[in-house]
Design a protein around this motif. Structure first.
Motif, short mmCIF file in Angstrom:
data_model
loop_
_atom_site.label_atom_id
_atom_site.label_comp_id
_atom_site.label_asym_id
_atom_site.label_seq_id
_atom_site.Cartn_x
_atom_site.Cartn_y
_atom_site.Cartn_z
N MET A 146 0.84 -1.22 0.00
CA MET A 146 0.00 0.00 0.00
C MET A 146 0.86 1.26 0.00
O MET A 146 0.66 2.17 -0.81
CB MET A 146 -0.89 -0.03 1.26
CG MET A 146 -1.97 1.03 1.26
SD MET A 146 -3.32 0.60 0.15
CE MET A 146 -4.26 2.10 0.19
N VAL A 147 1.84 1.29 0.92
CA VAL A 147 2.74 2.44 0.99
C VAL A 147 3.52 2.57 -0.31
O VAL A 147 3.60 3.65 -0.90
CB VAL A 147 3.72 2.29 2.18
CG1 VAL A 147 4.77 3.38 2.15
CG2 VAL A 147 2.95 2.32 3.49
N THR B 267 1.38 3.70 -3.27
CA THR B 267 1.06 5.13 -3.14
C THR B 267 2.26 5.99 -3.52
O THR B 267 2.12 6.97 -4.26
CB THR B 267 0.63 5.45 -1.70
OG1 THR B 267 -0.43 4.57 -1.33
CG2 THR B 267 0.15 6.88 -1.57
N LEU B 268 3.43 5.61 -3.03
CA LEU B 268 4.62 6.43 -3.30
C LEU B 268 5.01 6.37 -4.77
O LEU B 268 5.41 7.38 -5.35
CB LEU B 268 5.78 6.00 -2.40
CG LEU B 268 5.58 6.24 -0.90
CD1 LEU B 268 6.84 5.91 -0.13
CD2 LEU B 268 5.15 7.67 -0.61
N ALA C 235 2.92 5.83 -7.27
CA ALA C 235 1.91 6.62 -7.99
C ALA C 235 2.20 8.11 -7.85
O ALA C 235 2.15 8.87 -8.82
CB ALA C 235 0.52 6.29 -7.46
N ALA C 236 2.54 8.53 -6.61
CA ALA C 236 2.82 9.95 -6.37
C ALA C 236 4.06 10.39 -7.14
O ALA C 236 4.11 11.51 -7.65
CB ALA C 236 2.99 10.19 -4.87
N THR C 237 5.06 9.51 -7.23
CA THR C 237 6.26 9.85 -7.98
C THR C 237 5.94 10.05 -9.45
O THR C 237 6.40 11.02 -10.07
CB THR C 237 7.32 8.74 -7.81
OG1 THR C 237 7.55 8.54 -6.43
CG2 THR C 237 8.62 9.12 -8.50
N VAL D 229 3.04 10.88 -10.78
CA VAL D 229 2.28 12.12 -10.92
C VAL D 229 3.21 13.33 -10.78
O VAL D 229 3.13 14.30 -11.55
CB VAL D 229 1.15 12.18 -9.87
CG1 VAL D 229 0.52 13.57 -9.81
CG2 VAL D 229 0.08 11.14 -10.20
N GLY D 230 4.13 13.24 -9.83
CA GLY D 230 5.07 14.34 -9.60
C GLY D 230 5.95 14.61 -10.81
O GLY D 230 6.15 15.75 -11.20
N VAL D 231 6.42 13.53 -11.44
CA VAL D 231 7.29 13.68 -12.62
C VAL D 231 6.50 14.31 -13.77
O VAL D 231 6.97 15.23 -14.44
CB VAL D 231 7.89 12.32 -13.03
CG1 VAL D 231 8.53 12.41 -14.40
CG2 VAL D 231 8.90 11.86 -12.00
N LEU E 241 3.78 16.14 -13.55
CA LEU E 241 3.46 17.52 -13.21
C LEU E 241 4.66 18.43 -13.44
O LEU E 241 4.53 19.52 -13.98
CB LEU E 241 3.04 17.61 -11.74
CG LEU E 241 1.57 17.34 -11.44
CD1 LEU E 241 1.35 17.30 -9.95
CD2 LEU E 241 0.69 18.39 -12.09
#
Lengths: 133, 132
Positions: A1-2, A5-6, A8-10, A12-14, A16
């Motif tokens: 899960m962690v 999430t991380l 996916a966030a990475t 999205v961050g890239v 963005l």
């Protein structure tokens, strides 16, 4: 899960970071904004319209960049709009983020659009298109 | 009100670690503690920010407006509270979903300096047509 999430966030961050502030050509029906819409005069050759909001970190830096460009390029106006007080425009232009910068040509047509803090060179490049150079 | 952007990034990094630990351990108490931290940060007394100030004495190159990150802490608190409800009522998808969403936002802030909570402002505002 962690991990999921991380990761996916990475991703999205890239994405963005890559897309943020890059002026994109506006496809389809080109919107036209009048000085009445903006509640300010259009620039003689082009107008930089910045949508800002109260809870926006990069809006201040964007304001500074656009002000610098406006000073450098004659005939260009910088109009800043508080998104919250102009939700009609925000909805009709489908603005999701602040800052969003619209580059208008002399007649008020939206030529380019950037969401996120743009780089100065990109704004100057987009202006070149707007003034037809 | 102005804030040190380095302290904000540090706070986001600590928040990321805490929320990851919540997901790993499933500890509702830890999430409750983070909710308290969010609440304090809304009022400008960020415990993680104070830890940063205690460790780093140099002053930042530039200060930034404190209002956007405070608003984002409010969004964080909302997710933490939903997560807490999930843990207490043992609705696991709610607990994990809300905590993961908060972790997602905290990590984006820590790693990329991107404030997802701040972006929520206009989107929420757009969804509320009546209040003008």
């Amino acid at each position: 899960m962690v991990l999921v999430t991380l990761v996916a966030a990475t991703l999205v961050g890239v994405v963005l970071r890559r897309r943020s502030g890059v002026p994109r050509e506006v496809r389809g029906d080109v919107e036209r904004l009048t000085s009445g819409d903006l509640e300010a005069d259009l620039g003689e050759r082009a107008t930089l319209v910045q949508f800002s909001s109260a809870f926006c970190q990069p809006c201040r830096a964007t304001r500074r960049i656009l002000a610098e460009v406006t000073e450098m390029v004659p005939g260009v106006a910088h109009v800043e709009i508080d998104a919250e007080s102009r939700l009609d425009l925000v909805r009709s232009l489908n603005i999701l983020r602040t800052p969003t910068v619209l580059v208008l040509d002399a007649s008020g047509h939206v030529v380019k659009r950037a969401s996120g803090q743009p780089r100065k060179v990109d704004v100057i490049g987009a202006l070149g298109l707007a003034v037809g150079e | 009100m102005q804030a040190d952007p380095r302290a904000l990034r540090f706070a986001a990094a600590v928040t990321t670690i805490v929320l990851a630990l919540v997901l790993v351990t499933g500890s509702a108490w830890l999430l409750a503690a983070q909710a308290v931290v969010f609440t304090l940060s809304i009022f400008g007394v960020s415990p993680y920010g104070m830890v940063f100030k205690g460790m780093v004495k140099s002053s930042p190159r530039e200060l930034e407006d404190a209002a956007p990150p405070r608003f984002a802490q409010g969004v964080g608190l909302a997710f933490a509270l939903v997560g807490l409800v999930g843990y207490v009522t043992q609705i696991t998808p709610l607990a994990l979903g809300a905590t993961a969403a908060a972790l997602f936002a905290a990590f984006l802030n820590a790693a990329f300096g991107f404030c997802l909570g701040c972006e929520m402002f206009l989107i929420i505002r757009r969804l509320l047509p009546a209040a003008r």
